[in-house]
Motif scaffolding. Structure first.
Motif, PDB file in Angstrom:
ATOM      1  N   LEU A  82       0.833  -1.205   0.000  1.00 13.95           N
ATOM      2  CA  LEU A  82       0.000   0.000   0.000  1.00 13.95           C
ATOM      3  C   LEU A  82       0.866   1.252   0.000  1.00 13.95           C
ATOM      4  N   GLY A  83       1.998   1.161  -0.686  1.00 14.79           N
ATOM      5  CA  GLY A  83       2.913   2.289  -0.781  1.00 14.79           C
ATOM      6  C   GLY A  83       3.744   2.525   0.451  1.00 14.79           C
ATOM      7  N   LEU A  84       3.621   1.657   1.455  1.00 13.08           N
ATOM      8  CA  LEU A  84       4.350   1.804   2.716  1.00 13.08           C
ATOM      9  C   LEU A  84       5.438   0.741   2.818  1.00 13.08           C
ATOM     10  N   ARG A  85       6.517   1.057   3.505  1.00 16.31           N
ATOM     11  CA  ARG A  85       7.583   0.077   3.702  1.00 16.31           C
ATOM     12  C   ARG A  85       7.029  -1.136   4.438  1.00 16.31           C
ATOM     13  N   TYR A  86       7.381  -2.308   3.942  1.00 18.38           N
ATOM     14  CA  TYR A  86       6.864  -3.551   4.532  1.00 18.38           C
ATOM     15  C   TYR A  86       8.037  -4.503   4.682  1.00 18.38           C
ATOM     16  N   PHE A  87       8.549  -4.612   5.912  1.00 17.43           N
ATOM     17  CA  PHE A  87       9.807  -5.303   6.160  1.00 17.43           C
ATOM     18  C   PHE A  87       9.617  -6.647   6.875  1.00 17.43           C
TER      19      PHE A  87
ATOM     20  N   GLY B  48      -2.931  -2.200  12.151  1.00 13.63           N
ATOM     21  CA  GLY B  48      -2.572  -3.597  11.940  1.00 13.63           C
ATOM     22  C   GLY B  48      -1.098  -3.766  11.642  1.00 13.63           C
ATOM     23  N   GLU B  49      -0.798  -4.604  10.656  1.00 11.71           N
ATOM     24  CA  GLU B  49       0.581  -4.903  10.309  1.00 11.71           C
ATOM     25  C   GLU B  49       1.278  -3.758   9.580  1.00 11.71           C
TER      26      GLU B  49
ATOM     27  N   LEU C 299       3.727   3.017   8.695  1.00 13.58           N
ATOM     28  CA  LEU C 299       3.032   4.286   8.905  1.00 13.58           C
ATOM     29  C   LEU C 299       3.825   5.239   9.788  1.00 13.58           C
ATOM     30  N   LYS C 300       4.917   4.782  10.418  1.00 11.63           N
ATOM     31  CA  LYS C 300       5.725   5.637  11.282  1.00 11.63           C
ATOM     32  C   LYS C 300       6.637   6.566  10.487  1.00 11.63           C
TER      33      LYS C 300
END
Length: 555
Positions: free
Chosen positions: A56-61, A484-485, A490-491
């Motif tokens: 969703l365009g957010l970093r997902y690590f 959620g995850e 989001l930070k």
């Protein structure tokens, strides 16, 4: 013999197509897992970024990169389809089956036993359930299976050239496993092989040649490891501590379950061959001294099982790597039963399948709401008789296949047909309440015009958010009153505006409607306590527990 080999090979390919290929495009994507992995790869292709995963365009690590690469390539070849989303898992399972076939041939030089092991592996309930489902576990399992197969060659190779090639192959498998799901892929093969090394006193081989595998694994993964560390300095800190230590060891680990959790998972997952499970393990243990390959397979099954049982966090998918060696043990045990003319175990296996299929049919009928059992919650609605009948058919065929393997004991392979109709038609047998809860792809498709006409789309559920993003082909879905995850992503400063709290929603909505239409998709469960705070919508569309609140642009 050649004709026999061709027939068995053709039948296995047909079986694979029926179980693994044909059904995967017809079923809707399950959330949050399948829509998550579908969307991550879609966004990677859209961004042209094969280094840093985004959701969703957010970093997902939460995971490394190689599993996404599988899915990226699949979507490049097959497009944005459910088939493409699941093909990475299917392909990985197919290659794992080839490894089972290859190792069986190496161990016993018996093509019939190799075909048997492959058929058993492909028809395991857990294997085909996860192998046709878009998660990273089938890919991780492929690399662990490859690592274990090459480990066997490492311990048995005689010449230096053979040893070098075996250890290099082991390093490549471990490196790819690490880049698929992290440090777990390095730990599992070591844990499984240590008892074999100890028993056979192969420490000199391990410490003499092991560094070669380590060097190869490091060289393979180092370019991406350095690239993401350069691009995202916090990646390894988050991935190591949160995704590995907390998930598996700490008291607040995700998916906590008791120590014995995997015992029923192993039993149910080994259907339709559950009747062979106790005998194959016992046979391997009894003959471990005379036949060292059985000890190797036992170690491969039991040590990962114990490791995951000790871990705090547990999911059924974790023990998928245990099923390749289990199929090999069962094939060897089945071969011994056939040679001895012992039919009791095969009959017991058939009876288990008959009972399982029959009980499932009875359970569906009882929960269908068509019988006078007022205290039982109905699984199907009044208009879902067709879905219920399809579910009954799936398990009736399971029982019928069990009956055929019972009445024709020499035709033991009928057990493999038990899950055939279930795999083909399970998507059409799901109750609407499950579709509404876990398969939001259909809801989004049904309301696609309103959603596409919306300048802003919000949801309070990550699973729904990924379904929206996947169908609408847009990654700017805004989270409403729940992170959620996505909390970590989001930070970051560039994620400002991607989360709206429930108290702040009315004021935000008033400004947003000046720019365009606004759609808010929620589960009614998520709105408990907040329903009165939602401004009146111009349109409200509800399906089951999912609601779409549509706000028109203000003049």
């Amino acid at each position: 013999m050649k004709a026999y080999k061709r027939v068995w090979g053709l039948l296995l390919l047909v079986f694979f197509a029926l179980i693994y290929l044909i059904p995967i495009n017809a079923r809707l994507l399950w959330q949050p897992d399948e829509t998550r992995y579908a969307e991550i790869s879609r966004e990677m292709l859209q961004r042209g970024d094969w280094v840093v995963p985004h959701l969703l365009g957010l970093r997902y690590f939460e995971k490394p990169i190689a599993g996404y690469w599988f899915n990226n390539i699949s979507q490049m070849i097959f497009g944005d389809s459910n088939f493409a989303v699941r093909f990475g898992s299917v392909f990985s399972t197919f290659v794992s089956a080839l490894l089972v076939f290859w190792l069986a041939n190496v161990l016993w030089h018996n093509r019939k036993t190799a075909y048997t092991a492959t058929l058993i592996y492909l028809s395991f309930t857990l294997v085909f359930s996860i192998g046709t489902y878009s998660v990273l576990d089938p890919m991780l399992t492929l690399w662990i299976n490859a690592a274990m197969v090459f480990s066997y060659f490492c311990l048995r190779a005689s010449g230096n050239k053979q040893k070098a090639l075996s250890w290099i192959a082991l390093g490549l498998a471990c490196g790819m496993g690490f880049m698929t799901k992290g440090f777990l892929a390095l730990a599992l093969p070591v844990i499984a092989v240590i008892p074999v090394v100890w028993r056979e006193k192969r420490f000199k081989t391990l410490f003499g040649w092991g560094p070669l595998a380590v060097i190869v694994a490091v060289l393979l993964s180092l370019p991406w490891v350095l690239a993401i560390a350069h691009r995202e300095p916090d990646y390894w800190n988050y991935f190591f501590w949160v995704e590995n230590i907390q998930r598996f060891a700490e008291q607040d680990a995700q998916h906590k379950a008791p120590f014995w959790y995997f015992i029923p998972v192993l039993c149910l997952g080994s259907l339709p061959w559950l009747g062979l499970l106790p005998g194959s393990l016992a046979n391997g243990w009894k003959k471990r001294v005379m036949r060292p390959e059985l000890f190797f397979l036992l170690s491969w099954v039991l040590l990962p099982l114990i490791f995951f049982s000790i871990a705090k966090g547990k999911l059924p998918t974790y023990i998928l790597p245990c099923f390749a060696p289990l199929a090999l043990l069962m094939a060897d045990y089945l071969d011994q039963l056939r040679q001895a003319g012992a039919r009791r175990t095969l009959k017991a296996n058939a009876i288990i399948n008959i009972i399982f299929g029959s009980l499932a049919v009875i359970a569906l009928v009882v929960m269908s709401g068509r019988l006078p059992f007022g205290h039982i919650r109905e699984l199907y609605g009044p208009s879902e008789i067709n879905r219920m009948l399809i579910g009954v058919l799936c398990f009736a065929v399971w029982a019928l296949a069990g009956l055929l393997s019972l009445t024709q004991a020499k035709r033991w392979y009928w057990a493999a047909a038990c899950p055939l109709v279930l795999s083909l038609l399970v998507g059409q047998a799901l109750p609407q309440r499950i579709v509404d809860s876990k398969l939001q792809q259909q809801f989004v498709t049904n309301n696609i015009k309103l959603l596409r006409d919306s300048r802003y789309v919000l949801t309070g559920n990550v699973g729904i958010a990924t379904s929206l993003a996947w169908v609408l082909k847009r990654s700017d879905i805004i989270m409403y009153d729940g992170k959620g995850e996505l909390e970590y992503g989001l930070k970051y400063p560039d994620a400002v505006g991607r989360f709206i709290s429930a108290p702040g929603f009315p004021a935000w909505l008033e400004k947003a409607r000046l720019e365009g239409n606004v759609s808010l998709v929620v589960k009614t469960d998520d709105l408990e306590g907040n329903t009165t705070g939602l401004p009146p919508a111009d349109s409200v569309i509800q399906s089951g527990r999912t609601e779409l609140f549509f706000y028109k642009k203000l003049p």
